[in-house]
Each structure stands twice: as structure tokens, then as C-alpha cells.
Design a protein around this motif. Sequence first.
Motif, PDB file in Angstrom:
ATOM      1  N   GLY A 151     -38.883  10.760 -46.122  1.00 25.57           N
ATOM      2  CA  GLY A 151     -38.836   9.523 -45.351  1.00 25.57           C
ATOM      3  C   GLY A 151     -37.413   9.088 -45.043  1.00 25.57           C
ATOM      4  N   ILE A 152     -37.321   7.956 -44.371  1.00 27.97           N
ATOM      5  CA  ILE A 152     -36.015   7.426 -43.962  1.00 27.97           C
ATOM      6  C   ILE A 152     -35.841   6.041 -44.568  1.00 27.97           C
ATOM      7  CG2 ILE A 152     -34.558   6.783 -41.989  1.00 27.97           C
ATOM      8  CD1 ILE A 152     -36.229   8.676 -40.279  1.00 27.97           C
ATOM      9  N   VAL A 153     -34.666   5.814 -45.153  1.00 28.07           N
ATOM     10  CA  VAL A 153     -34.380   4.510 -45.736  1.00 28.07           C
ATOM     11  C   VAL A 153     -34.410   3.451 -44.627  1.00 28.07           C
ATOM     12  CG1 VAL A 153     -32.679   3.160 -47.016  1.00 28.07           C
ATOM     13  CG2 VAL A 153     -32.982   5.600 -47.508  1.00 28.07           C
ATOM     14  N   LYS A 154     -34.947   2.282 -44.944  1.00 24.20           N
ATOM     15  CA  LYS A 154     -35.142   1.227 -43.944  1.00 24.20           C
ATOM     16  C   LYS A 154     -33.849   0.851 -43.229  1.00 24.20           C
ATOM     17  CE  LYS A 154     -37.291  -3.306 -43.377  1.00 24.20           C
ATOM     18  NZ  LYS A 154     -37.999  -4.421 -44.048  1.00 24.20           N
ATOM     19  N   LYS A 155     -32.754   0.780 -43.961  1.00 21.70           N
ATOM     20  CA  LYS A 155     -31.486   0.371 -43.347  1.00 21.70           C
ATOM     21  C   LYS A 155     -30.933   1.433 -42.406  1.00 21.70           C
ATOM     22  CE  LYS A 155     -28.483   2.012 -47.103  1.00 21.70           C
ATOM     23  NZ  LYS A 155     -27.728   2.956 -46.255  1.00 21.70           N
ATOM     24  N   ASP A 156     -31.432   2.683 -42.524  1.00 23.74           N
ATOM     25  CA  ASP A 156     -30.962   3.761 -41.645  1.00 23.74           C
ATOM     26  C   ASP A 156     -31.751   3.859 -40.343  1.00 23.74           C
ATOM     27  OD1 ASP A 156     -29.006   4.534 -43.423  1.00 23.74           O
ATOM     28  OD2 ASP A 156     -30.290   5.978 -44.462  1.00 23.74           O
ATOM     29  N   LEU A 157     -32.929   3.246 -40.286  1.00 25.54           N
ATOM     30  CA  LEU A 157     -33.789   3.394 -39.111  1.00 25.54           C
ATOM     31  C   LEU A 157     -33.111   2.970 -37.807  1.00 25.54           C
ATOM     32  CD1 LEU A 157     -37.315   2.334 -40.443  1.00 25.54           C
ATOM     33  CD2 LEU A 157     -36.613   4.577 -39.590  1.00 25.54           C
ATOM     34  N   PRO A 158     -32.375   1.851 -37.748  1.00 21.35           N
ATOM     35  CA  PRO A 158     -31.757   1.472 -36.464  1.00 21.35           C
ATOM     36  C   PRO A 158     -30.696   2.439 -35.962  1.00 21.35           C
ATOM     37  CG  PRO A 158     -31.828  -0.408 -37.981  1.00 21.35           C
ATOM     38  CD  PRO A 158     -32.155   0.821 -38.785  1.00 21.35           C
ATOM     39  N   ASN A 159     -30.201   3.337 -36.836  1.00 23.33           N
ATOM     40  CA  ASN A 159     -29.077   4.200 -36.456  1.00 23.33           C
ATOM     41  C   ASN A 159     -29.436   5.671 -36.330  1.00 23.33           C
ATOM     42  OD1 ASN A 159     -27.156   1.991 -36.621  1.00 23.33           O
ATOM     43  ND2 ASN A 159     -27.373   2.142 -38.847  1.00 23.33           N
ATOM     44  N   ILE A 160     -30.692   6.014 -36.489  1.00 25.46           N
ATOM     45  CA  ILE A 160     -31.026   7.449 -36.536  1.00 25.46           C
ATOM     46  C   ILE A 160     -30.807   8.141 -35.196  1.00 25.46           C
ATOM     47  CG2 ILE A 160     -32.678   7.174 -38.422  1.00 25.46           C
ATOM     48  CD1 ILE A 160     -34.904   7.310 -36.353  1.00 25.46           C
ATOM     49  N   PHE A 161     -30.778   7.359 -34.087  1.00 20.60           N
ATOM     50  CA  PHE A 161     -30.545   7.969 -32.778  1.00 20.60           C
ATOM     51  C   PHE A 161     -29.088   7.855 -32.338  1.00 20.60           C
ATOM     52  CE2 PHE A 161     -35.148   6.690 -32.339  1.00 20.60           C
ATOM     53  CZ  PHE A 161     -35.643   7.981 -32.472  1.00 20.60           C
ATOM     54  N   THR A 162     -28.215   7.508 -33.273  1.00 19.60           N
ATOM     55  CA  THR A 162     -26.773   7.454 -32.996  1.00 19.60           C
ATOM     56  C   THR A 162     -26.156   8.811 -33.306  1.00 19.60           C
ATOM     57  OG1 THR A 162     -26.705   5.104 -33.593  1.00 19.60           O
ATOM     58  CG2 THR A 162     -24.606   6.305 -33.551  1.00 19.60           C
ATOM     59  N   PRO A 163     -25.414   9.414 -32.367  1.00 26.56           N
ATOM     60  CA  PRO A 163     -24.842  10.744 -32.611  1.00 26.56           C
ATOM     61  C   PRO A 163     -23.983  10.783 -33.867  1.00 26.56           C
ATOM     62  CG  PRO A 163     -24.654  10.163 -30.282  1.00 26.56           C
ATOM     63  CD  PRO A 163     -25.148   8.949 -30.993  1.00 26.56           C
ATOM     64  N   PHE A 164     -24.174  11.841 -34.660  1.00 23.22           N
ATOM     65  CA  PHE A 164     -23.413  12.154 -35.867  1.00 23.22           C
ATOM     66  C   PHE A 164     -23.692  11.208 -37.033  1.00 23.22           C
ATOM     67  CE2 PHE A 164     -20.788  13.657 -32.303  1.00 23.22           C
ATOM     68  CZ  PHE A 164     -20.764  15.009 -32.603  1.00 23.22           C
ATOM     69  N   TYR A 165     -24.677  10.334 -36.868  1.00 19.55           N
ATOM     70  CA  TYR A 165     -25.003   9.443 -37.983  1.00 19.55           C
ATOM     71  C   TYR A 165     -25.849  10.218 -38.990  1.00 19.55           C
ATOM     72  CZ  TYR A 165     -26.804   5.495 -40.648  1.00 19.55           C
ATOM     73  OH  TYR A 165     -27.138   4.637 -41.653  1.00 19.55           O
ATOM     74  N   ARG A 166     -25.453  10.156 -40.253  1.00 22.92           N
ATOM     75  CA  ARG A 166     -26.208  10.813 -41.314  1.00 22.92           C
ATOM     76  C   ARG A 166     -26.688   9.737 -42.279  1.00 22.92           C
ATOM     77  NH1 ARG A 166     -25.492  16.010 -42.386  1.00 22.92           N
ATOM     78  NH2 ARG A 166     -27.516  15.693 -43.364  1.00 22.92           N
ATOM     79  N   GLY A 167     -27.989   9.687 -42.467  1.00 24.17           N
ATOM     80  CA  GLY A 167     -28.574   8.688 -43.349  1.00 24.17           C
ATOM     81  C   GLY A 167     -28.532   9.115 -44.810  1.00 24.17           C
ATOM     82  N   ALA A 168     -29.156   8.270 -45.633  1.00 23.95           N
ATOM     83  CA  ALA A 168     -29.168   8.538 -47.075  1.00 23.95           C
ATOM     84  C   ALA A 168     -29.935   9.798 -47.419  1.00 23.95           C
ATOM     85  CB  ALA A 168     -29.774   7.336 -47.803  1.00 23.95           C
ATOM     86  N   ASN A 169     -30.878  10.214 -46.540  1.00 22.25           N
ATOM     87  CA  ASN A 169     -31.658  11.426 -46.838  1.00 22.25           C
ATOM     88  C   ASN A 169     -30.895  12.698 -46.505  1.00 22.25           C
ATOM     89  OD1 ASN A 169     -31.676  11.371 -44.085  1.00 22.25           O
ATOM     90  ND2 ASN A 169     -33.904  11.234 -43.837  1.00 22.25           N
TER      91      ASN A 169
END
Length: 455
Positions: A393-411
Amino acid sequence: MKIRTRLTLLISGITAAILLLLVIVIYISYARDREEDYYKNLHRQAITKANLLLDAHIDPQVLQLIYRNSSGNLAQEEIAIYDTTFQLLYHDAADIDKVKETPAMLENILENEEIFFNQGHLQVVGFSYRHQGKNYLITAVAEDEYGYARLRYLAWILGFSWLGALICIIIAAYFFARLALRPVSQMVDRVEEITATNLDKRVPEGNGKDEMAELAVTFNAMLDRLEQSFDAQKQFVSNISHELRTPLTAMMAELEISASRERPADEYLQSMQHAIADARQLVRLSNSLLDLAKASYDPAEIRFKPLRLDEVLMEGREEVLKAFPFYRINVNFEEGEDAPDYLSIEGNEYLLKVAFVNLMENGCKFSDNHEMQVVVTWFKGHTILRFSDHGVGIVKKDLPNIFTPFYRGANGQYADGTGIGLPLASRIIRLHKGKISVVSREGQGTTFTVEFAFN
């Protein structure tokens, strides 16, 4: 030629032409009225003299003497009276005879009762006059000196008035054009101040209602897009530099360590394997950047054609499984009895396949069992594709940024990646006028939903 000058000349020319037409109409109308009035005056003067001769029985020599004493200019009316046999009964000045009364002319008067014509500046009227049961033919000729003088005076007045009006019109048109184009001048001055370093500046939008304001609003909207593009480009270059530096630094470190001293063959092999892994990461990053650049093209530059989503989806699935044989991707197509041909759309096959591959790889990569499901269905004119997994899954705070280039979430700790796949898929789908959304719960999985309007 500047628009201000062209507008001034255009307004002045049109107005001057209209005024000139009005002047000509006034002059011609006055000239015709003068001519008609003088013909009537000649007619009255001729009848008056005929009555003096025929009724008052004034001696013709006396009338001629009066004529000669008052002559000396062409304004004096010259009267001639004939009977119906064309015999001359009276003539003011037969020796002067301003107009020659020919038999043809007298015959014309007898037939038509009255004639009018000009002879140079002279006006001639001839008419049949009945007096005490007898018919007479009378001619009268003279020049309307006073009328012509007034006509010339009117011509001078109209001419000078037109020239004065023309000067006033040119001055007024110049100031009008200057006033009308002042927003454009202000816009030009502001545009000259805008450079790549201060794209945040905007041109004045005026009252926000007229065409100039509409142009300013449109130009400011273009500047907004340019500013966003420049900012995205700066961020893009910065991120590329950072992403490329990491594998290159790791590769150089491995090679430098290996070259620092002699080592056993298995250590050299291990070092080369690490370098190969870094090189593969660079290849994947380069391919992703190339696809991202293609997806950023102007839609008008990308070739679209009719295609079937099921074929593109299955080709993408085969490509993923070929690269990762241990992945499992289940695809289900939901069709009802009255299902339309919801799999046909206008699109670019290569880009759509790239988007589907990224979504499928993403689902398998973040699942412990490397498995995901793709469900294809339709609803109210839209084709719907759901890419679901039961991964981290994706951490809630990362959801708004997942379509931003080069953004890497907590997962990102669970699998390697470049941070380009999801932004690339989003751009491609929006390029095809589609929509993409995501629902995710940490530890339970993620579902990406893609919608297209089908043909």
C-alpha cells in the motif's frame, strides 16, 4: 507601418470620403436648384416683356432702348418674339443675338411647347405663348451671374470646410488611435521587461471586459503555462542530476575499489555484478526519461489512431512477464449481454502500452507474492480499467505526490524504482483525455482506476 498610423489613416480616409460625398451632393443639389430657378425667372421675364409689347403697346424701339441702356453684361435677359410662321416680331438686340433662333429650334418649341438648354454659361428658354387668341414663340437667354457667383462662393466654402474638417479628423483620429492602443503599448512595455528570470510578472489586464483585456488575460495564461513549464524543467533537471549521480557514483566506487589492488577472481566477479546492476538501473532510468519526454509532447505532434485496449493491455502484460517471469498478472474482461464495443478508442499504441506496463509492474513490485489483477469493464460511455494488488500500500501522506516525477514514497524501501513510472502513466492517460485515480490502504493494497471515453 504601425497599427496606430494605419488606424489613423483608415479612420481619416473613410470619414474624409463620406464628407467629400456629402459636399458633392450639396454642391450638385444647389447647382440644380439654381439652374431651375433661373429658368423660371427667364420665363417670367419673357412673359413680362411680351405683355408690355402686346398689351401695353409700348413701342419696340423704346423697349430696345431700355435694353441697350441696361446691357453691357450677360446678366441682361435678351428676349425675342416670333409668330407661328417663324416671323420675327420683336428682338431686344438682333445685332447682338446671344442665341441664334434657327427654324429647327422654333419648330422644336412649337412641337414641345417649352424647351430648356444651356449654351456655354448662357441659359436659354423657349416656349409657346398664347395671347388674345394668337400663339407666339418666345425665347429668352441670359447668364445668371449672381447665381454663378453664389455657386462659386458655395464651392469655396464647402472646399475649405472639407479641408478644415479633414485636418480636425486626422488629429482626432490620431488621438483616438493612440488612446485605443494605449493598453497595447503598456502591454508591450511590460512584455519587454519579462525574461526567463522573472516569468512571475504579468501584463495589465485593464477593465477585464474588452478585446484588449481578453488578449491580456490570454497572454497571462500563456505566461502561467510557461512559468509552470520552466519550473517543472528546472525541477526535472535537478532530479535527473540527483538520480543519475547515485548509480554513477556507486558504479565508480565499485570500479575504483576493484582497481585499487589485486583481488581474488570471485571479488572481481562480485564487483562486476554490482557495476552491471548499476548500469541496468541507468538504462531503466534513461528509458523512463525518454518515455516521459515523449509523453510531454504537444498532443498535435503525437499520432493517434483507432486501437483496441485489450490488445494493447495483453501486449503490455506479455512484455512485463517476459522481463519478470515470476510475476503473475490476472486480466479479467467484464461483458454483459448488451455490452458495447467499449475497448475501441483513439490513441497512441506505444504510449498506452508504456502506461499499462508501468501500472502492472508497480502492482507486482510492491506485492509480497508479486501478483496483481486487472479488471476491464465499462460504465456510461467510459471504459474502466482497475489495476489492483494486495501489497504494502501507499502511506496516506504520500498519496498527493505519487504522480510527481522522481518522488519516492515511504514504500520505496520495499522495491527499487526511479519515481518516474506513475507520473509517466498519469501523463500518458491525461494525454489520451482519460482520468486516473488511486485508492490505497497501508498494508492492504492499492487500486489504480483508469477511465477512457470509448468511441
